[in-house]
Design an enzyme around this catalytic site. Structure first.
Site, PDB file in Angstrom:
ATOM      1  CG  HIS A 191      12.174  41.485 125.422  1.00  0.00           C
ATOM      2  ND1 HIS A 191      11.482  42.436 126.143  1.00  0.00           N
ATOM      3  CD2 HIS A 191      13.481  41.655 125.738  1.00  0.00           C
ATOM      4  CE1 HIS A 191      12.327  43.162 126.854  1.00  0.00           C
ATOM      5  NE2 HIS A 191      13.565  42.708 126.639  1.00  0.00           N
ATOM      6  CG  HIS A 247      16.183  37.822 132.204  1.00  0.00           C
ATOM      7  ND1 HIS A 247      17.475  38.131 131.807  1.00  0.00           N
ATOM      8  CD2 HIS A 247      15.527  39.012 132.253  1.00  0.00           C
ATOM      9  CE1 HIS A 247      17.584  39.434 131.637  1.00  0.00           C
ATOM     10  NE2 HIS A 247      16.414  40.005 131.903  1.00  0.00           N
TER      11      HIS A 247
HETATM   12  P1  ATP Z   1      14.062  50.349 131.322  1.00  0.00           P
HETATM   13  O1  ATP Z   1      14.946  49.304 131.910  1.00  0.00           O
HETATM   14  O2  ATP Z   1      14.709  51.684 131.294  1.00  0.00           O
HETATM   15  O3  ATP Z   1      12.675  50.323 131.854  1.00  0.00           O
HETATM   16  P2  ATP Z   1      14.010  48.675 129.050  1.00  0.00           P
HETATM   17  O4  ATP Z   1      14.968  47.853 129.776  1.00  0.00           O
HETATM   18  O5  ATP Z   1      12.666  48.137 128.811  1.00  0.00           O
HETATM   19  O6  ATP Z   1      13.871  50.051 129.785  1.00  0.00           O
HETATM   20  P3  ATP Z   1      16.130  49.280 127.299  1.00  0.00           P
HETATM   21  O7  ATP Z   1      16.836  49.966 128.419  1.00  0.00           O
HETATM   22  O8  ATP Z   1      16.217  49.881 125.940  1.00  0.00           O
HETATM   23  O9  ATP Z   1      14.608  49.145 127.629  1.00  0.00           O
HETATM   24  O10 ATP Z   1      16.632  47.791 127.231  1.00  0.00           O
HETATM   25  C1  ATP Z   1      16.192  46.903 126.236  1.00  0.00           C
HETATM   26  C2  ATP Z   1      16.518  45.489 126.638  1.00  0.00           C
HETATM   27  O11 ATP Z   1      17.937  45.346 126.810  1.00  0.00           O
HETATM   28  C3  ATP Z   1      15.911  45.064 127.981  1.00  0.00           C
HETATM   29  O12 ATP Z   1      15.630  43.675 127.917  1.00  0.00           O
HETATM   30  C4  ATP Z   1      17.007  45.302 128.955  1.00  0.00           C
HETATM   31  O13 ATP Z   1      16.906  44.432 130.060  1.00  0.00           O
HETATM   32  C5  ATP Z   1      18.241  45.009 128.147  1.00  0.00           C
HETATM   33  N1  ATP Z   1      19.374  45.813 128.574  1.00  0.00           N
HETATM   34  C6  ATP Z   1      19.355  47.124 128.856  1.00  0.00           C
HETATM   35  N2  ATP Z   1      20.568  47.574 129.194  1.00  0.00           N
HETATM   36  C7  ATP Z   1      21.403  46.516 129.122  1.00  0.00           C
HETATM   37  C8  ATP Z   1      22.794  46.328 129.337  1.00  0.00           C
HETATM   38  N3  ATP Z   1      23.594  47.326 129.689  1.00  0.00           N
HETATM   39  N4  ATP Z   1      23.302  45.085 129.148  1.00  0.00           N
HETATM   40  C9  ATP Z   1      22.506  44.073 128.789  1.00  0.00           C
HETATM   41  N5  ATP Z   1      21.197  44.181 128.560  1.00  0.00           N
HETATM   42  C10 ATP Z   1      20.631  45.378 128.729  1.00  0.00           C
END
Ligand code: ATP
Ligand code: MG
Length: 177
Positions: free
Chosen positions: A37, A120
């Site tokens: 995504h 990205h």
């Molecule tokens: P993990 O990184 O713990 O494996 P994830 O990244 O797949 O889990 P989430 O942490 O819920 O799941 O994040 C969802 C999306 O939001 C991902 O695309 C992640 O890169 C992005 N994301 C997470 N934290 C932030 C942040 N603080 N600022 C911007 N984007 C974020």
């Protein structure tokens, strides 16, 4: 509390092509293709009322479909690489949509996002991958894949409460038109 983010979905056939980047780097945990995504705005863990308000406000977006173009693969984390990504071209339509999400989410009561938007798709999380190995990987794979698709909608995804991570669940979809 639901953990939410807004995103552009990666169409299945595009994901399949991007999955060609998988392999050839030890210490990489490759993301499942169905979880690819492009994050627009990370809301984080929000209460139900904020989630409802955010979903409502996003319904006010009125924008046309646009082309999403991929640039080459890259890594985040510099000297301590933590993820392997494929960059998405920061075209005006994408940047403007993201900026509108930022404004709307502040209106919904969320704190401002301080990090610069770097569109990205994450291909892999890296653990103990050396910068050298990552550079070698990128050297072999580098260059734009010459791949694009038309974004016809954006969505709200939820990830697992508190901890994040897939599988992501589609909570709402908003057509671009
Ligand atoms: P993990 O990184 O713990 O494996 P994830 O990244 O797949 O889990 P989430 O942490 O819920 O799941 O994040 C969802 C999306 O939001 C991902 O695309 C992640 O890169 C992005 N994301 C997470 N934290 C932030 C942040 N603080 N600022 C911007 N984007 C974020
Ligand atoms: Mg995360």
């Amino acid at each position: 509390m639901p953990r939410l983010f807004t995103a552009i979905e990666v169409p299945e056939e595009v994901g399949l092509i991007l999955s060609g980047y998988r392999g050839g780097l030890s210490g990489a945990r490759w993301i499942d293709v169905e979880n690819y995504h492009i994050t627009l705005r990370f809301l984080g863990d929000v209460d139900e009322e904020t989630a409802q308000e955010a979903a409502y406000l996003l319904g006010k977006v009125r924008r046309a479909p646009f082309e999403v173009t991929f640039e080459g693969p890259d890594a985040f984390g510099g000297a301590r690489p933590r993820s392997l990504i494929v960059k998405v071209a920061p075209t005006p339509a994408l940047i403007e949509l993201q900026a509108e999400h930022e404004r709307l989410m502040r209106r919904a009561g969320l704190a401002a996002e301080s990090r610069k938007f770097t569109p990205h798709v994450t291909l892999a999380r890296l653990r103990d991958a050396s910068p050298r190995a990552v550079a070698d990987y990128l050297g072999l794979r580098g260059g734009p894949p010459g791949l694009s698709f038309r974004a016809e909608q954006f969505v709200i995804y939820s990830s697992r409460d508190s901890v994040g991570g897939g599988p992501y669940v589609l909570e709402a979809a908003y057509p671009l038109r």
